[in-house]
Design a protein around this motif. Structure first.
Motif, short mmCIF file in Angstrom:
data_model
loop_
_atom_site.label_atom_id
_atom_site.label_comp_id
_atom_site.label_asym_id
_atom_site.label_seq_id
_atom_site.Cartn_x
_atom_site.Cartn_y
_atom_site.Cartn_z
N PRO A 1 -31.28 -38.37 -13.50
CA PRO A 1 -32.41 -39.29 -13.32
C PRO A 1 -31.96 -40.74 -13.43
O PRO A 1 -31.04 -41.07 -14.19
N SER B 1 -40.94 -29.01 -11.50
CA SER B 1 -40.02 -29.74 -10.63
C SER B 1 -40.48 -29.67 -9.18
O SER B 1 -40.32 -30.63 -8.42
N THR C 1 -40.54 -33.79 -12.32
CA THR C 1 -39.14 -34.08 -12.61
C THR C 1 -38.32 -33.59 -11.43
O THR C 1 -38.87 -33.13 -10.42
N THR C 2 -37.02 -33.71 -11.51
CA THR C 2 -36.13 -33.25 -10.44
C THR C 2 -35.14 -32.24 -11.01
O THR C 2 -35.01 -32.09 -12.23
N SER D 1 -31.86 -31.15 -16.38
CA SER D 1 -32.86 -30.09 -16.24
C SER D 1 -32.20 -28.73 -16.04
O SER D 1 -32.74 -27.70 -16.47
N GLY E 1 -35.11 -40.90 -18.78
CA GLY E 1 -35.04 -39.96 -17.66
C GLY E 1 -34.40 -38.65 -18.03
O GLY E 1 -34.91 -37.57 -17.69
N ASN F 1 -36.74 -36.76 -20.52
CA ASN F 1 -37.91 -36.19 -19.84
C ASN F 1 -37.55 -34.92 -19.10
O ASN F 1 -38.30 -33.94 -19.12
N SER F 2 -36.39 -34.90 -18.43
CA SER F 2 -36.00 -33.73 -17.64
C SER F 2 -35.82 -32.50 -18.52
O SER F 2 -36.35 -31.42 -18.22
N ILE G 1 -39.40 -31.50 -20.19
CA ILE G 1 -40.37 -30.87 -19.30
C ILE G 1 -39.98 -29.43 -19.02
O ILE G 1 -40.82 -28.52 -19.01
#
Length: 612
Positions: free
Chosen positions: A127, A469, A474-475, A480, A550, A553-554, A557
């Motif tokens: 991120p 995602s 998120t990505t 992640s 970032g 958060n990944s 989540i």
């Protein structure tokens, strides 16, 4: 007795959580370098936690817990509320077990959704992080010099100051350094506590004013969140054994399509056929008639125009180079070459124009190579809301349509890291799953029970996490992905608790249906408590703001959403799969019957064995 009953589940959960990090710890590349300490530290912490749970926790429970304390006060109120939840769960579970085909169909649908969720989730290496600076890469337009050269102030700094004044107190200062045909600058933001805009927002807002600077092109960008990246996030390579002239047209077409897509703030190729070149062509007949030696003429031109030193001399203890060269004002244009004289046959001076002509052409600024092939690199910057994977897929799709046979695509910098590291995830994930399965198979002495545990919990948790995602919260990035691998170990413990106790209840004489209902009901409280502890512990990562938010958060989540959704479905799916797959464990009355039969059989068979 309670501690002795939980020895098996605790050992299974501890080994499972420790084993899930092994593939991450031994993985190579960027992901291995970043998460090796993380993986081994958590594996060690989980191991210590398991030892504490088997040794110190029972001792502390015997000393601190008092009989009847759980029935009074706040603890009693909580127990009564939970008893209501347990009764409702038992009633619902009993109903779902009557319609197991419906439950299994729902499980299959959710498991299949993993494929589209994973395929259509946006991907990036990591991120974007607010590192408090926006860089500016300065390129001259049409090779015009950037003014003034090698000075800390100039057009870029002036424009940056204008940007700072326009957007308010977000940025604190700007600086730049320019060479003749390019340069580098940056705007440093104020600390997070003194501003409301992120560096990514500043990048977007600065694009317009910086594009209005006359004579130069400024490409704003933020630094890569991970080490090892190049100057630009998008770094797409086309390589071929063909001539560079064939590469230029394809590169320009891809750059045009990229800018038309609206996904790029900036896109350009590094192969430019805009360098004027003048060749001195000798007429051999005229050289012969003038009596000029060709090698001597070439040597004279090299001396007058090349700028090489021929000797050194010393003044006051310092050594200086001797560089013979025509004055700069006499070699500014190609036409001035005709006024140069070279040495003739009798050491007389012969004008170059009498036996040579000038041939002007346009050549590339430099010939680029990639893995020993002629290449062109298409570099670009994408807005904060456009994932790097989406931009690369656009270039890949266009390249597949227009590139002929013999042209290949590759990547460099951050784009290469994304493609290389992203392709390792599935292998690491499968290795983690295989290790967990083998560990549980050894612990349960069965291949069925680990299958029930993993199939009944992991696909549901993964589907729940990947849904976020897929929806764009998120990505899929290296953080992640590590969160998904961690999720496998965390959610497996729910199935371990249910399956292990269901087997135990079968051995006491209960049938399979009553055993799995009793196990799920009894283990409901520890399952909900451990899930709540995991969710509450990771939820601050979801709300994180500021530097490093970032990455936090990944991971947050993925773990929070996966644990909540996975636990909710596991409580109903694992019992249904258990009824379908688990074997019937003999115990209780069956063991007593065997014990009564064995002595009689032994007495009847003993004479035969002795006689034999």
């Amino acid at each position: 007795d309670a501690a002795r009953e939980l020895v098996g589940p605790i050992i299974s959960m501890t080994i499972t959580l420790a084993a899930v990090y092994a593939p991450v710890g031994i993985q190579g590349g960027l992901t291995g370098a970043l998460f090796r300490e993380f993986a081994f530290t958590l594996a060690g912490a989980v191991t210590v936690s398991g030892i504490v749970a088997l040794t110190l926790s029972p001792m502390m429970g015997s000393r601190l817990l008092k009989a009847g304390a759980s029935e009074r006060g706040f603890a009693g109120w909580v127990n009564r509320r939970f008893e209501s939840v347990r009764r409702a769960y038992t009633h619902t579970l009993t109903g779902t077990l009557r319609y197991r085909p419906v439950v299994l169909t729902l499980w299959a649908i959710i498991a299949v959704l993993i494929v589209p969720f994973y395929m259509f989730s946006q991907r990036e290496l990591a991120p974007a992080e607010d590192q408090g600076v926006v860089f500016g890469v300065i390129n001259s337009r049409n090779r015009a010099p950037v003014n003034p050269p090698w000075m800390p102030t100039g057009a870029y700094t002036a424009a940056s100051v204008m940007v700072i004044e326009m957007i308010g107190p977000t940025s604190s200062r700007a600086a730049s350094m320019a060479a003749r045909s390019g340069g580098f600058g940056g705007m440093v933001t104020k600390p997070w506590s003194e501003r409301k805009k992120t560096a990514q927002q500043l990048l977007v807002e600065s694009t317009g004013p910086l594009s209005k600077i006359a004579g130069i092109r400024v490409i704003p960008l933020t630094p890569s969140p991970l080490p090892g990246g190049g100057d630009f996030p998008v770094d797409f390579v086309i390589a071929t054994p063909a001539e560079p002239q064939q590469l230029v047209g394809f590169a320009q077409q891809l750059v045009g399509d990229a800018m038309k897509s609206g996904m790029f703030i900036y896109a350009d190729s590094d192969l430019k056929f805009d360098q004027p070149q003048t060749e001195v062509v000798f007429d051999r007949d005229k050289i012969r008639s003038q009596g000029v030696d060709m090698s001597q003429a070439g040597q004279d031109l090299s001396t007058l125009l090349g700028g090489n030193y021929v000797n050194r001399f010393s003044i006051q203890g310092r050594s200086y180079k001797v560089i013979p060269q025509v004055k700069r004002v006499e070699r500014l244009t190609p036409d001035q070459l005709s006024q140069i004289y070279v040495t003739g046959s009798k050491n007389d001076m012969v004008p170059l124009s009498t036996f040579a002509s000038l041939k002007t052409s346009t050549q590339p600024r430099g010939l680029k190579k990639f893995q020993q092939l002629n290449s062109v690199r298409i570099q670009g910057v994408v807005p904060p809301n456009v994932p790097l994977d989406k931009a690369l897929r656009l270039l890949e799709d266009d390249a597949a349509k227009i590139l002929p046979q013999g042209f290949t695509i590759d990547y460099a910098g951050e784009s290469r890291q994304l493609r290389v590291e992203g392709s390792k995830f599935l292998g690491t994930f499968l290795l983690s799953g295989i290790l967990i399965y083998l560990v549980l198979a050894a612990q349960f002495e069965s291949f069925r029970d680990p299958f029930i545990i993993l199939v009944g919990s992991v696909p549901l948790a993964l589907s729940g996490a990947l849904m976020f995602s897929f929806l764009g919260f998120t990505t899929l990035n290296i953080y992640s992905q590590v969160g998904l691998i961690t999720l496998v170990g965390l959610v497996s413990k729910n199935g371990i608790l249910i399956v292990e106790f269901a087997n135990h209840l079968q051995e006491t004489g209960l049938n399979k249906l009553d055993a799995v209902i009793g196990a799920a009901t009894t283990r409901l409280r520890p399952i909900l408590m451990t899930t709540a502890a995991t969710v509450i512990g990771h939820f601050p990562l979801v709300l994180a703001k500021g530097p490093g938010a970032g990455a936090r958060n990944s991971i947050g989540i993925m773990l929070v959403s996966g644990m909540i959704i996975g636990t909710l479905f596991t409580l109903f799916v694992v019992p249904s799969i258990y009824m379908l797959v688990a074997r019937t464990h003999r115990g209780g009355e069956a063991d007593a019957e065997l014990e009564s039969i064995l002595p009689e059989a032994t007495e009847n068979e003993l004479p035969r064995y002795v006689a034999g």
